[in-house]
Scaffold this motif. Sequence first.
Motif, short mmCIF file in Angstrom:
data_model
loop_
_atom_site.label_atom_id
_atom_site.label_comp_id
_atom_site.label_asym_id
_atom_site.label_seq_id
_atom_site.Cartn_x
_atom_site.Cartn_y
_atom_site.Cartn_z
N LEU A 17 0.85 -1.19 0.00
CA LEU A 17 0.00 0.00 0.00
C LEU A 17 0.89 1.23 0.00
O LEU A 17 2.02 1.19 0.49
N THR A 18 0.38 2.34 -0.53
CA THR A 18 1.19 3.56 -0.57
C THR A 18 0.42 4.74 0.00
O THR A 18 -0.78 4.89 -0.26
N LEU A 19 1.11 5.54 0.78
CA LEU A 19 0.58 6.81 1.30
C LEU A 19 1.69 7.85 1.26
O LEU A 19 2.87 7.50 1.38
N THR A 20 1.33 9.10 1.15
CA THR A 20 2.32 10.16 1.25
C THR A 20 2.97 10.12 2.62
O THR A 20 2.29 9.93 3.63
N GLY A 21 4.29 10.29 2.67
CA GLY A 21 5.00 10.28 3.94
C GLY A 21 4.74 11.54 4.76
O GLY A 21 4.28 12.56 4.24
N PRO A 22 5.04 11.50 6.05
CA PRO A 22 4.69 12.60 6.94
C PRO A 22 5.40 13.91 6.64
O PRO A 22 4.83 15.00 6.85
N LEU B 58 3.64 -1.45 3.71
CA LEU B 58 3.25 -0.04 3.51
C LEU B 58 4.44 0.79 3.06
O LEU B 58 5.53 0.72 3.64
N GLN B 59 4.21 1.56 2.01
CA GLN B 59 5.23 2.47 1.47
C GLN B 59 4.79 3.91 1.72
O GLN B 59 3.68 4.30 1.36
N TRP B 60 5.68 4.68 2.35
CA TRP B 60 5.45 6.12 2.48
C TRP B 60 6.27 6.83 1.41
O TRP B 60 7.49 6.63 1.30
N ASP B 61 5.61 7.66 0.60
CA ASP B 61 6.29 8.39 -0.46
C ASP B 61 6.76 9.74 0.06
O ASP B 61 5.96 10.53 0.57
N GLU B 62 8.05 10.01 -0.11
CA GLU B 62 8.66 11.24 0.40
C GLU B 62 9.45 11.97 -0.70
O GLU B 62 10.66 12.14 -0.60
N PRO B 63 8.78 12.45 -1.76
CA PRO B 63 9.52 13.15 -2.82
C PRO B 63 10.14 14.46 -2.39
O PRO B 63 11.05 14.96 -3.05
N HIS C 80 9.98 5.72 0.07
CA HIS C 80 10.45 5.95 -1.30
C HIS C 80 10.64 7.44 -1.55
O HIS C 80 9.78 8.24 -1.20
N SER C 81 11.77 7.79 -2.14
CA SER C 81 12.02 9.18 -2.54
C SER C 81 12.77 9.17 -3.87
O SER C 81 13.84 8.57 -3.97
#
Length: 334
Positions: free
Chosen positions: A102-107, A158-163, A214-215
């Motif tokens: 699952l993916t969500l935007t990171g904090p 769970l993947q947090w996306d941190e671009p 992930h970034s």
Amino acid sequence: MSVGHSGVGSWPGTDLAGAVRLTLGELPGAAYVPELPGRGPGADMIGRALGAVTVLGADLQPTGWRLVEGSSMAQRRARALLRDDLDVLEEQAQGFEGGLRLTLTGPLTLAAAVELPRGGPALADPGATRDLRDALAEASADLVADVARRVPGAEVSLQWDEPMLGSIRTGGVRSASGLRRLPAWGSQEIIGHLRPLVDRLAAAGLDPSRTLVHSCAPGPGIDDLVAAGVGGVGVDVDQLARADLDAIAALLEGGRILHLGVARTVPVDTLPTADALAGRALSVLRPLELGPAIADRVVLTPACGLAGWTERPATQLLRRLGSAAGIVDEELSR
């Protein structure tokens, strides 16, 4: 033991059922639930995260998402989209067994992207940044539990996306006026901010090895992410500096997972050969001299999401990543 392949987050088009069928079928062991931002507001990465959050209100303004008192129509739409996504997943994943990410935007990216009630990034306010982090931690735990119930054969991660993580680390996020930049975050601040999310999921029963940050931007601070306890890190090969190779070696030797973004996503719909993709992976892995033992800890991916692509080339790219993974397997074994 073999190198895997997967996607990252966003996917082209508006057909979620088709996208879920594709990822479940094409990505054995590394399936994921894609985001389809082409469906409009609330379906993007920020909207999905705010749709998952239940204890903070947000509204969509011309400048982007903003914290408000109580939920707005835009946030309720985001929540409805997420519920629909999970319903579609449950229907399409009947009998599925295996890894499901699952993916969500990171904090940190969430705090940099969401505005305070009077404008400017929430990241400028320590209290608002913590509130978003804590709300996201609860939302992450709830989402994992919901999917585990809906798809009982799945090994949920769970993947947090941190671009925006690199910009946050270097003080690149601008203030409300745009005339100054917010202070850079140091290692201890980042570690201390991320650790509660990992701990919250661990308390809910998700092994930390099933978490990933992930970034696709430069300077993600791989050592900081490992110190925060995440089980894996996703990076863009083109954004790696020489110092990052040592951090990657330590990550792999420590048994953690590396999602290696070897497929450029710009220009869109441009398909590299499997050999070219494998060569980009090996340019990172060979100098580490860790041999075939790390194969099952490496997953080849696009550098970023594929929302800007069209569906056929995006599907072909996933298949070429699978072919490239086989080549990398062979080369690591030599």
